[in-house]
Design a protein around this motif. Sequence first.
Motif, PDB file in Angstrom:
ATOM      1  N   LYS A  70       0.907  -1.313  -0.024  1.00  0.00           N
ATOM      2  CA  LYS A  70      -0.052  -0.111   0.025  1.00  0.00           C
ATOM      3  C   LYS A  70       0.866   1.203  -0.056  1.00  0.00           C
ATOM      4  N   THR A  71       0.272   2.330  -0.809  1.00  0.00           N
ATOM      5  CA  THR A  71       0.861   3.526  -0.629  1.00  0.00           C
ATOM      6  C   THR A  71      -0.122   4.747  -0.351  1.00  0.00           C
ATOM      7  N   GLY A  89      -3.383   4.286  -2.615  1.00  0.00           N
ATOM      8  CA  GLY A  89      -2.989   3.434  -3.528  1.00  0.00           C
ATOM      9  C   GLY A  89      -2.866   2.030  -3.253  1.00  0.00           C
ATOM     10  N   GLN A  90      -3.682   1.243  -3.847  1.00  0.00           N
ATOM     11  CA  GLN A  90      -3.670  -0.095  -3.304  1.00  0.00           C
ATOM     12  C   GLN A  90      -2.568  -0.787  -4.644  1.00  0.00           C
ATOM     13  N   ASP A  99      -4.381   0.573  -7.889  1.00  0.00           N
ATOM     14  CA  ASP A  99      -5.893   0.798  -7.917  1.00  0.00           C
ATOM     15  C   ASP A  99      -6.264   1.698  -6.957  1.00  0.00           C
ATOM     16  N   TRP A 100      -6.529   3.092  -7.631  1.00  0.00           N
ATOM     17  CA  TRP A 100      -7.094   4.222  -6.820  1.00  0.00           C
ATOM     18  C   TRP A 100      -8.473   4.367  -6.852  1.00  0.00           C
ATOM     19  N   SER A 101      -9.173   3.300  -6.932  1.00  0.00           N
ATOM     20  CA  SER A 101     -10.594   3.169  -6.626  1.00  0.00           C
ATOM     21  C   SER A 101     -11.304   3.357  -5.201  1.00  0.00           C
ATOM     22  N   GLN A 270      -9.160  -4.441  -8.938  1.00  0.00           N
ATOM     23  CA  GLN A 270      -9.072  -5.665  -7.977  1.00  0.00           C
ATOM     24  C   GLN A 270      -9.420  -4.960  -6.462  1.00  0.00           C
ATOM     25  N   HIS A 271      -9.236  -3.888  -6.208  1.00  0.00           N
ATOM     26  CA  HIS A 271      -9.390  -3.273  -4.681  1.00  0.00           C
ATOM     27  C   HIS A 271     -11.086  -3.121  -4.222  1.00  0.00           C
ATOM     28  N   THR A 272     -11.924  -2.913  -5.411  1.00  0.00           N
ATOM     29  CA  THR A 272     -13.350  -2.975  -5.368  1.00  0.00           C
ATOM     30  C   THR A 272     -14.073  -3.394  -6.443  1.00  0.00           C
ATOM     31  N   PRO A 273     -15.330  -4.141  -5.976  1.00  0.00           N
ATOM     32  CA  PRO A 273     -15.922  -4.385  -4.447  1.00  0.00           C
ATOM     33  C   PRO A 273     -14.945  -5.208  -3.956  1.00  0.00           C
TER      34      PRO A 273
END
Length: 392
Positions: A70-71, A89-90, A99-101, A270-273
């Motif tokens: 993570k960042t 950011g994931q 992934d910035w979502s 990939q981060h959501t959902p």
Amino acid sequence: MTFKPQLRVPATYMRGGTSKGVFFNLSSLPEAAQVPGEARDRLLLRVIGSPDPYAKQTDGMGGATSSTSKTVILSKSEKADHDVDYLFGQVAIDKPFIDWSGNCGNLTAAVGAFAISNGLVDASRIPENGIAVVRIWQANIEKTIIAHVPMANGEVQESGDFELDGVTFPAAEVVVEFIDPADGDADMFPSGNLVDQLEVPEIGTFDVTMINAGIPTLFFRAEDLGYTGVELQEAINGDDAALARFEQIRAYGAVKMGLIEHIDEAKVRQHTPKIAFVCGAKAYTASSGKAISQQDIDLSVRALSMGKLHHAMMGTAAVAIATAAAIPGTLVNLAAGGGERNSVTFGHPSGTLKVGAEAEQVSGRWLAKKAVMSRSARVVMEGHVRVPQEQI
């Protein structure tokens, strides 16, 4: 060939809740990385050590799990009545992708401490001793979060006796409030229903509660998916077929929630959902060996993050759990025993967590006022992260 010296970028490695990440002050990043885009992503991928076909992130700061890849980028807020802007950011482990979502609720607990220590909060708002109230603008999801950061002798207090299951050592308690955590531009329940049916070709049709609070989340009954609801990581993460099945279900759920138009798009979101499954209160043994009794909890929840069963619980998913539990009729609420409630204690692979939420129904539409949980945070290391220039 002549190689350039590595870049030295000021950075802080922090634990927040049950996650770790590399924190940056926006103004400390190289100029090209101070704005969203390819240059920023290349830099942060190299910092973390992705993409890594070995899935170890040995040549970077990542820990080869979704919780440690993570960042965070922070800056003095340009938003009225806020102190700091928080961008999360994931970082994918095996792909060149960030992934910035969505948000990271766990690392949110560390945002206030970093902001205070790095001069991003006006000094007039920081008490010498007591609690500093840091107003955070979560830029990924455009929501307000309030962090209550303990202070001692003018410095952030990191040590304490607050224990958080999933974290080995005690630390100071940081209370985090997620204000209006649902999507303000859409219904908290995308279909308008508390429970829907999700049809997944060649897998089955399942009851699902789809909620957008904290982070878009799909909740299923554990038994419908063939699980007891008290599984630990090894029961799922070592089963490639099960993980592929979960990802297929998540992809179809993302389409049904309106987050993507086609299941193929899930590969770059990939981060959501998130996908989670619930069951009523049951006794089990947590990953630490701690015995969790049926009386300790209201329900159990297991959630996947970035394609793997999480070792504890994502903070944003905990917001979704708290909010769904507060609304009679959702699968989460029913698993907890049904009825009206403003807090719930749930079991996860590492232990238990108590979360609270306030929700109300206005003109037939459910609204989330806020969700509250306690976490802890501390600086693990600070200084400079080094990045080979040729590889960014």
